[in-house]
Design an enzyme around this catalytic site. Sequence first.
Site, PDB file in Angstrom:
ATOM      1  N   SER A 270      -5.050  -3.343  -8.922  1.00 58.99           N
ATOM      2  CA  SER A 270      -4.755  -2.091  -9.186  1.00 58.99           C
ATOM      3  C   SER A 270      -5.019  -1.767 -10.827  1.00 58.99           C
ATOM      4  O   SER A 270      -6.018  -1.868 -11.253  1.00 58.99           O
ATOM      5  CB  SER A 270      -3.374  -1.766  -8.728  1.00 58.99           C
ATOM      6  OG  SER A 270      -3.247  -0.594  -8.234  1.00 58.99           O
TER       7      SER A 270
ATOM      8  N   HIS B 248      -2.820  -1.535   0.313  1.00 61.02           N
ATOM      9  CA  HIS B 248      -3.046  -1.606  -1.131  1.00 61.02           C
ATOM     10  C   HIS B 248      -2.287  -3.074  -1.688  1.00 61.02           C
ATOM     11  O   HIS B 248      -2.936  -3.370  -2.663  1.00 61.02           O
ATOM     12  CB  HIS B 248      -2.131  -0.469  -1.836  1.00 61.02           C
ATOM     13  CG  HIS B 248      -2.519  -0.334  -3.279  1.00 61.02           C
ATOM     14  ND1 HIS B 248      -3.848   0.076  -3.717  1.00 61.02           N
ATOM     15  CD2 HIS B 248      -1.987  -0.303  -4.531  1.00 61.02           C
ATOM     16  CE1 HIS B 248      -4.017   0.093  -5.040  1.00 61.02           C
ATOM     17  NE2 HIS B 248      -2.656  -0.235  -5.493  1.00 61.02           N
TER      18      HIS B 248
END
Length: 258
Positions: free
Chosen positions: A104, A238
């Site tokens: 990320s 995610h």
Amino acid sequence: MNVGAPRTAPRENICANGWLRRYRATTGVRRRLLVLPHAGGSAGFFHTWGAAFDSSTEVLVARYPGRHDRLADPCITTMSELADRVTEAILPFHDVPLSVFGHSMGASLAYELALRLGRRHGSRPAALHVSSRKPPHRLTPRALQEQGDEALIEEMRRLGGTDESVLGDPELREIVLPAIRADFTIVGTYGPRAAEPVGCPVYAYIGDDDGGISVADMAAWSDVAVGGFELDVLPGGHFYLVEQQEPMVRLIAARLSD
């Protein structure tokens, strides 16, 4: 490389003026992996990675300021400063092939570190591993840092990867919110920018149910990969790498260089 058996109980210590947690190789260092956590994350999130690779692989995990035993250290709010500081911290560890993994926000940081190593130090990572983040030229920053605490907490819940006992406890939230806001300020003020190539292979990873990033987004990392590119899609959202740690580690380990 020969992946071999995972280590157990690796020796670890804090080094580089507090910037790195080092999980020492036990049979002589032949390669290193630098791990760069996500926004709101810490080195502790990747603790199990310290023992996940073979005994010749030394794992280093970045320790961002403003959290855990760096709670008193001022938070950093710009990608340029964070990348400068982590680049400086990693320089003494570039005597063997160094691969970099970022998840990320950490993927953007990994990219910036790779550029700095090339521009300023005439060096380059052995490979750049990027996870769950759009490449620099496809970023669409959101100014979440300008919103209230509840908006930040809800975004952390949406993304996953953070213990609900922390997010739901008012006292703990007060402790972690400054670091979360600082990280989202970095994310919200970085990019888009030109796709400047890095001089190493790039490996991209994404969960097949990530609601904020598409497989096409991750495939666009190929635009900065003059040294070769591969993309792997794993089950999950995610934070797919929590449930998919074993296959994820196998993929990375097979791509580490001596």
